[in-house]
Design an enzyme around this catalytic site. Structure first.
Site, mmCIF file in Angstrom:
data_model
loop_
_atom_site.group_PDB
_atom_site.id
_atom_site.type_symbol
_atom_site.label_atom_id
_atom_site.label_comp_id
_atom_site.label_asym_id
_atom_site.label_seq_id
_atom_site.Cartn_x
_atom_site.Cartn_y
_atom_site.Cartn_z
ATOM 1 N N HIS A 18 39.094 86.460 -25.699
ATOM 2 C CA HIS A 18 38.100 85.654 -26.410
ATOM 3 C C HIS A 18 36.692 86.086 -25.989
ATOM 4 C CE1 HIS A 18 37.329 83.256 -22.882
ATOM 5 N NE2 HIS A 18 38.549 82.712 -22.858
ATOM 6 N N HIS A 21 35.843 86.551 -22.216
ATOM 7 C CA HIS A 21 36.375 87.788 -21.625
ATOM 8 C C HIS A 21 35.526 88.981 -22.091
ATOM 9 C CE1 HIS A 21 40.375 85.503 -22.288
ATOM 10 N NE2 HIS A 21 40.009 85.286 -21.042
ATOM 11 N N CYS A 126 47.134 72.724 -9.262
ATOM 12 C CA CYS A 126 46.813 72.772 -10.696
ATOM 13 C C CYS A 126 47.304 74.116 -11.230
ATOM 14 C CB CYS A 126 45.317 72.624 -10.934
ATOM 15 S SG CYS A 126 44.876 72.977 -12.654
ATOM 16 N N CYS A 129 44.596 76.361 -12.972
ATOM 17 C CA CYS A 129 43.761 77.109 -12.007
ATOM 18 C C CYS A 129 44.615 78.023 -11.144
ATOM 19 C CB CYS A 129 43.053 76.186 -11.022
ATOM 20 S SG CYS A 129 41.868 75.051 -11.690
ATOM 21 N N CYS A 143 42.710 67.359 -11.768
ATOM 22 C CA CYS A 143 42.071 68.636 -11.414
ATOM 23 C C CYS A 143 40.578 68.555 -11.724
ATOM 24 C CB CYS A 143 42.705 69.777 -12.205
ATOM 25 S SG CYS A 143 41.703 71.266 -12.168
ATOM 26 N N HIS A 146 39.969 71.253 -14.770
ATOM 27 C CA HIS A 146 40.628 71.061 -16.061
ATOM 28 C C HIS A 146 40.759 69.607 -16.487
ATOM 29 C CE1 HIS A 146 41.760 75.211 -15.036
ATOM 30 N NE2 HIS A 146 41.704 75.383 -16.338
ATOM 31 N N LYS A 295 32.089 74.256 -23.730
ATOM 32 C CA LYS A 295 33.050 75.201 -23.192
ATOM 33 C C LYS A 295 34.102 75.490 -24.264
ATOM 34 C CE LYS A 295 35.402 75.940 -18.968
ATOM 35 N NZ LYS A 295 35.934 75.499 -17.723
ATOM 36 N N LYS A 298 41.053 75.533 -26.586
ATOM 37 C CA LYS A 298 41.932 75.426 -27.747
ATOM 38 C C LYS A 298 41.820 74.034 -28.354
ATOM 39 C CE LYS A 298 45.363 78.825 -26.404
ATOM 40 N NZ LYS A 298 46.507 78.940 -25.541
HETATM 41 N N1 MSP Z 1 43.254 86.088 -13.815
HETATM 42 C C1 MSP Z 1 42.157 85.420 -13.195
HETATM 43 C C2 MSP Z 1 41.221 86.418 -12.543
HETATM 44 C C3 MSP Z 1 41.870 87.285 -11.508
HETATM 45 S S1 MSP Z 1 40.759 88.486 -10.898
HETATM 46 C C4 MSP Z 1 41.545 89.136 -9.568
HETATM 47 C C5 MSP Z 1 41.379 84.647 -14.262
HETATM 48 N N2 MSP Z 1 41.535 85.067 -15.511
HETATM 49 S S2 MSP Z 1 40.821 84.402 -16.806
HETATM 50 O O1 MSP Z 1 41.278 85.178 -17.908
HETATM 51 O O2 MSP Z 1 41.077 82.995 -16.847
HETATM 52 O O3 MSP Z 1 39.278 84.535 -16.629
HETATM 53 C C6 MSP Z 1 38.719 85.636 -16.013
HETATM 54 C C7 MSP Z 1 37.229 85.707 -16.205
HETATM 55 O O4 MSP Z 1 36.887 85.727 -17.575
HETATM 56 C C8 MSP Z 1 36.355 84.587 -15.646
HETATM 57 O O5 MSP Z 1 36.128 84.611 -14.306
HETATM 58 C C9 MSP Z 1 35.067 84.953 -16.340
HETATM 59 O O6 MSP Z 1 34.499 86.077 -15.719
HETATM 60 C C10 MSP Z 1 35.557 85.336 -17.706
HETATM 61 N N3 MSP Z 1 35.464 84.203 -18.614
HETATM 62 C C11 MSP Z 1 36.453 83.481 -19.170
HETATM 63 N N4 MSP Z 1 35.906 82.555 -19.983
HETATM 64 C C12 MSP Z 1 34.565 82.665 -19.959
HETATM 65 C C13 MSP Z 1 33.488 82.115 -20.665
HETATM 66 N N5 MSP Z 1 33.645 81.178 -21.572
HETATM 67 N N6 MSP Z 1 32.260 82.619 -20.415
HETATM 68 C C14 MSP Z 1 32.051 83.674 -19.570
HETATM 69 N N7 MSP Z 1 33.027 84.207 -18.911
HETATM 70 C C15 MSP Z 1 34.256 83.610 -18.934
HETATM 71 O O7 MSP Z 1 40.639 83.749 -13.902
#
Ligand code: MSP
Length: 502
Positions: A18, A21, A126, A129, A143, A146, A295, A298
């Site tokens: 998304h 990411h 959680c 998390c 949590c 969440h 934020k 879904k």
């Molecule tokens: N899998 C773990 C990270 C392990 S690293 C050894 C994780 N994954 S995640 O997919 O939930 O999110 C990873 C990262 O995506 C977040 O830390 C952040 O950098 C980025 N983001 C996810 N959603 C985001 C936003 N809405 N805005 C900006 N970045 C965000 O946590």
């Protein structure tokens, strides 16, 4: 040659890629490209986090085996990054054999150091998390992140003795000022350590979806221990060939979201210290990209698919918008109206307009051939300031400011044309000089815009008659005023960014 190792978090495969990411990954890509322009030997790693209870539960809900589930989602990340022109050097999946081998080695090293011990545990967990909480943190069993009920778990687990690392971590941060940017985040880290660190469980006995502990195969590794290790396993740590690990570790920057600060800035350096490996050199902590002030989730139905936006405005306009619109480190806000507004003002009216104006005037007044810049042009000092400022901002992980510096040169070059109005003048020396300066400024603009907008920058390069790849330019030489050589055929082309209706 200076080497530069940069990582993104590895993304959970319980959801499609998304906007959040994409944002983190695009920041990484732009920074990686900047370092290539500096001539650094860049290693840029991203990947997917595929083990743990969260993925197991998502696979169960989909009625498929977790491996199949991960195999279906992981390629969506690779495809999205290709579409977004992400120049990663390596993509690691935590279900790969190379990763398993490295995780085992790291676990064994911490175990041999006496920092992993069997103990029994009862506490709150959680799944979203994948983290434990104390009663104090999870008030009323909810949590804090969440806002959903946490589970009470009681297990005999292996524990990492994080509590032993308080002093070493505090000392390390005291000795390495500036390792975490933005700086206020390090205070959060230090404050957290000073509250006292709890040991954390590094294994699960009830879960099968993970990497078995080398010293007790009845347990699998805790997903965060497993996931953090990716940053070294991807370099071959634990394999027969550790040469990349020798070459690139310690990492220059881990790009992370503020949500995963504690794992990266406390657990991870302690795990490395235990195993006798140097901690990272740096962390760059990003804020949240909100959607319309909220934020993404879904349940709110506001999850934005970055590829829909790429279909609409093009890859470079999307990349530019996310980089320019948010100060890395702070929360940012995405709105479609904001995207179109910036597209029209910064891209259509400024960069696109400048490129087409230059080509039009050179065609009409200079026989379509580029002319030479003046050494003492007023634009020369503005360009030099832009190069220096952009460089400082990229170095400090501030893409929005680096682009601001770049756009100040674009605006100055447009103003230079408006002041001289070469389109009204007769062909001759004056017009040639004005256009030579504009072409030279545009050459430098293309280089400075390249990390954010690689295809557009390369197209501008081609249109002003230059050959080769911007990737092969070096800021130290090509960033100097005076590089544009007269006589190149300047090409007019389609409008780079046709204006959009809001
Ligand atoms: N899998 C773990 C990270 C392990 S690293 C050894 C994780 N994954 S995640 O997919 O939930 O999110 C990873 C990262 O995506 C977040 O830390 C952040 O950098 C980025 N983001 C996810 N959603 C985001 C936003 N809405 N805005 C900006 N970045 C965000 O946590």
């Amino acid at each position: 040659m200076n080497r530069y190792y940069l990582t993104t978090p590895i993304y959970y495969v319980n959801a499609r890629p998304h906007l959040g990411h994409a944002y983190t990954t695009i920041v990484g890509d732009a920074v990686a490209r900047w370092h290539r322009l500096l001539g650094h030997d860049v290693h840029f790693l991203t990947g997917t986090d595929e083990h743990g209870l969260k993925i197991q539960q998502a696979a169960d809900a989909a009625g498929v085996a977790p491996q199949k589930f991960a195999d279906d989602i992981a390629p969506l990340f690779e495809q999205a990054w290709q579409r977004l022109n992400i120049s990663y050097t390596d993509f690691i999946r935590t279900t790969e054999q190379r990763h398993r081998a490295g995780v085992s080695k790291l676990l064994q090293a911490c175990f041999d150091a006496g920092d992993i011990e069997l103990d029994s545990y009862s506490g709150l967990y959680c799944v979203a998390c994948e983290a434990y909480y104390t009663e104090e943190e999870a008030q009323n069993n909810i949590c804090p992140i969440h806002k959903k009920p946490v589970d009470r778990v009681e297990e005999e687990n292996y524990f990492f003795r994080l509590s032993r690392f308080e002093d070493r971590l505090l000392q390390w941060y005291a000795d390495h000022a500036g390792a975490v940017v933005p700086e206020h985040r390090v205070n959060e880290v230090i404050g957290f350590i000073k509250q006292g660190l709890n040991d954390f469980s590094v294994s699960r006995k009830t879960l099968k979806w993970g990497i078995p502990l080398p010293f007790d195969k009845t347990h699998v590794a805790y997903v965060w221990f497993d996931a953090l290790a990716n940053y070294i396993t991807a370099l071959g740590y634990g394999s027969d060939d550790e040469s990349l690990f020798q070459k690139y570790w310690p990492v220059n920057h881990h790009l992370i979201g503020k949500d995963i600060l504690r794992f990266h800035c406390i657990y991870w350096p302690a795990m490395l210290m235990s195993a006798g490996i140097e901690p990272p050199k740096g962390w760059a902590v990003g804020g949240w990209l909100l959607v319309g002030g909220e934020k993404m989730s879904k349940t709110s139905g506001n999850v934005v698919d970055p590829l829909d936006l790429v279909d609409d405005v093009g890859v470079d306009a999307f990349r530019y918008y996310v980089l320019a619109n948010t100060n890395y480190g702070n929360d940012g806000d995405f709105t479609f109206e904001g995207l179109i507004a910036r597209y029209n003002s910064d891209l259509a009216n400024n960069l696109g307009n400048l490129t087409s104006r230059i080509a039009t005037v050179v065609e009409k007044k200079c026989n379509g051939l580029g002319t030479a810049p003046q050494h003492d042009s007023a634009l020369a000092s503005i360009a030099q300031q832009a190069v220096v400022a952009a460089g400082d901002h990229w170095e400090n992980m501030q893409p929005s400011k680096a682009l601001d510096a770049t756009w100040s040169l674009i605006r100055a070059t447009n103003a230079h044309l408006e002041n001289h109005e070469p389109w009204k003048a007769e062909p001759g020396q004056t017009v040639d000089a004005v256009m030579g300066d504009a072409l030279e400024a545009l050459r430098i603009i293309a280089i400075l815009a390249y990390p954010a907008m690689p295809d557009t920058a390369q197209e501008i390069w081609r249109r002003i008659g230059l050959t080769g790849e911007i990737l092969d330019q070096r800021i130290s030489t090509s960033g100097q005023w005076g590089g544009y050589v007269a006589g190149n055929a300047v090409l007019k082309g389609e409008s780079l960014f046709p204006r959009r209706k809001v």
